[in-house]
Design a protein around this motif. Structure first.
Motif, short mmCIF file in Angstrom:
data_model
loop_
_atom_site.label_atom_id
_atom_site.label_comp_id
_atom_site.label_asym_id
_atom_site.label_seq_id
_atom_site.Cartn_x
_atom_site.Cartn_y
_atom_site.Cartn_z
N UNK A 82 -3.31 0.07 12.01
CA UNK A 82 -4.74 -0.15 11.75
C UNK A 82 -5.00 -0.39 10.28
N UNK A 83 -4.29 0.33 9.42
CA UNK A 83 -4.44 0.11 7.97
C UNK A 83 -4.00 -1.31 7.62
N UNK A 84 -2.86 -1.72 8.16
CA UNK A 84 -2.36 -3.06 7.89
C UNK A 84 -3.35 -4.12 8.36
N UNK A 85 -3.91 -3.93 9.55
CA UNK A 85 -4.87 -4.90 10.09
C UNK A 85 -6.13 -4.96 9.22
N UNK A 86 -6.60 -3.81 8.75
CA UNK A 86 -7.81 -3.77 7.92
C UNK A 86 -7.56 -4.45 6.57
N UNK A 87 -6.41 -4.18 5.96
CA UNK A 87 -6.06 -4.79 4.68
C UNK A 87 -5.95 -6.31 4.84
N UNK B 177 -1.05 5.17 -5.20
CA UNK B 177 -0.86 4.13 -6.21
C UNK B 177 -1.80 2.98 -5.87
N UNK B 178 -2.25 2.27 -6.88
CA UNK B 178 -3.10 1.10 -6.58
C UNK B 178 -2.36 0.09 -5.71
N UNK B 179 -3.10 -0.63 -4.91
CA UNK B 179 -2.51 -1.68 -4.09
C UNK B 179 -1.86 -2.71 -5.00
N UNK C 270 3.07 -0.93 4.26
CA UNK C 270 2.68 0.44 3.95
C UNK C 270 3.95 1.23 3.63
N UNK C 271 3.94 1.87 2.47
CA UNK C 271 5.07 2.69 2.03
C UNK C 271 4.59 4.13 1.92
N UNK C 272 5.39 5.04 2.43
CA UNK C 272 5.09 6.46 2.29
C UNK C 272 5.76 7.00 1.05
N UNK D 216 0.87 -1.18 0.00
CA UNK D 216 0.00 0.00 0.00
C UNK D 216 0.90 1.23 0.00
N UNK D 217 0.72 2.12 -0.98
CA UNK D 217 1.54 3.32 -1.06
C UNK D 217 0.68 4.54 -0.75
N UNK D 218 1.06 5.26 0.32
CA UNK D 218 0.29 6.42 0.77
C UNK D 218 1.12 7.68 0.68
N UNK D 219 0.44 8.79 0.41
CA UNK D 219 1.10 10.09 0.42
C UNK D 219 1.49 10.41 1.86
N UNK D 220 2.75 10.77 2.07
CA UNK D 220 3.22 10.98 3.44
C UNK D 220 2.62 12.21 4.10
N UNK D 221 2.10 13.14 3.30
CA UNK D 221 1.48 14.35 3.87
C UNK D 221 -0.01 14.16 4.14
#
Length: 137
Positions: free
Chosen positions: A99-104, A56-58, A126-128, A45-50
Motif C-alpha cells: 500500500x505504501x508503494x502504491x501510494x508513493x 530517512x528522507x525519500x 521500501x527498505x527497513x 523509502x526507508x522505514x523503521x522496522x519496529x
C-alpha cells in the motif's frame, strides 16, 4: 552476389539479436521505447522496522527523466509531496508495504505529470532500517 553485380536468391545475414535474445516480443520493444521517451524514477523509502516511521528522507533517483544536477528543486518538491503519503501508513503492519508503494507511485505520477507533462516509470522501494539512540554523555 554474382559477376553481374546483382543478388541472386536470399542473402543470409544471420540472426537478429537484441540483448542476447534471438526473439523479442513487441511488448519489450514498446516498453523500451516508452522508457527512452519518459524515463525512470526510483523512490527509496526507508522505514523503521519496529515503528514503521520514516527514518530517512525519500531518495529519488532519475534515469532518462530529468538531469539530476539541474533538477534539485523539482526532486526535493517531489520528495516532500510523498512524505504525507508515507506518514499515513506509520501505524500499519509490514504486510501493507504494498500500500505504501502504491501510494508513493500514485503521488509521484500525478506530481510529475502536473509539473513536467511527462509520466516516467516509477519504481518505489521500501527498505527497513533501525533507529539508533546514541548516548554521547
Amino acid at each position: 552476389l554474382v559477376g553481374d553485380g546483382k543478388f541472386h536468391g536470399d542473402p543470409h545475414a544471420g540472426n537478429l539479436m537484441v540483448d542476447g535474445s534471438k526473439s523479442i516480443e513487441d511488448a519489450v520493444i514498446r516498453d523500451r521505447r516508452e522508457l527512452s521517451s519518459q524515463g525512470l524514477v526510483v523512490a527509496v523509502v526507508t522505514l523503521d522496522k519496529e515503528t514503521g516511521r520514516e527514518i530517512a528522507p525519500v531518495e529519488l533517483i532519475s534515469r532518462g527523466f530529468v538531469y539530476m544536477k539541474e533538477s534539485d528543486d523539482l526532486m526535493a518538491e517531489a520528495a516532500q509531496a510523498v512524505a504525507p503519503e508515507i506518514q499515513r501508513f506509520e501505524a500499519e503492519d509490514k504486510a501493507n508495504y504494498g500500500n505504501i508503494k502504491a501510494a508513493v507511485k500514485s503521488k509521484l505520477k500525478s506530481f510529475f505529470k502536473s509539473r513536467t507533462k511527462r509520466t516516467p516509470l516509477i519504481i518505489p522501494i521500501v527498505i527497513e532500517g533501525e533507529t539508533y539512540d546514541r548516548d554521547l554523555g
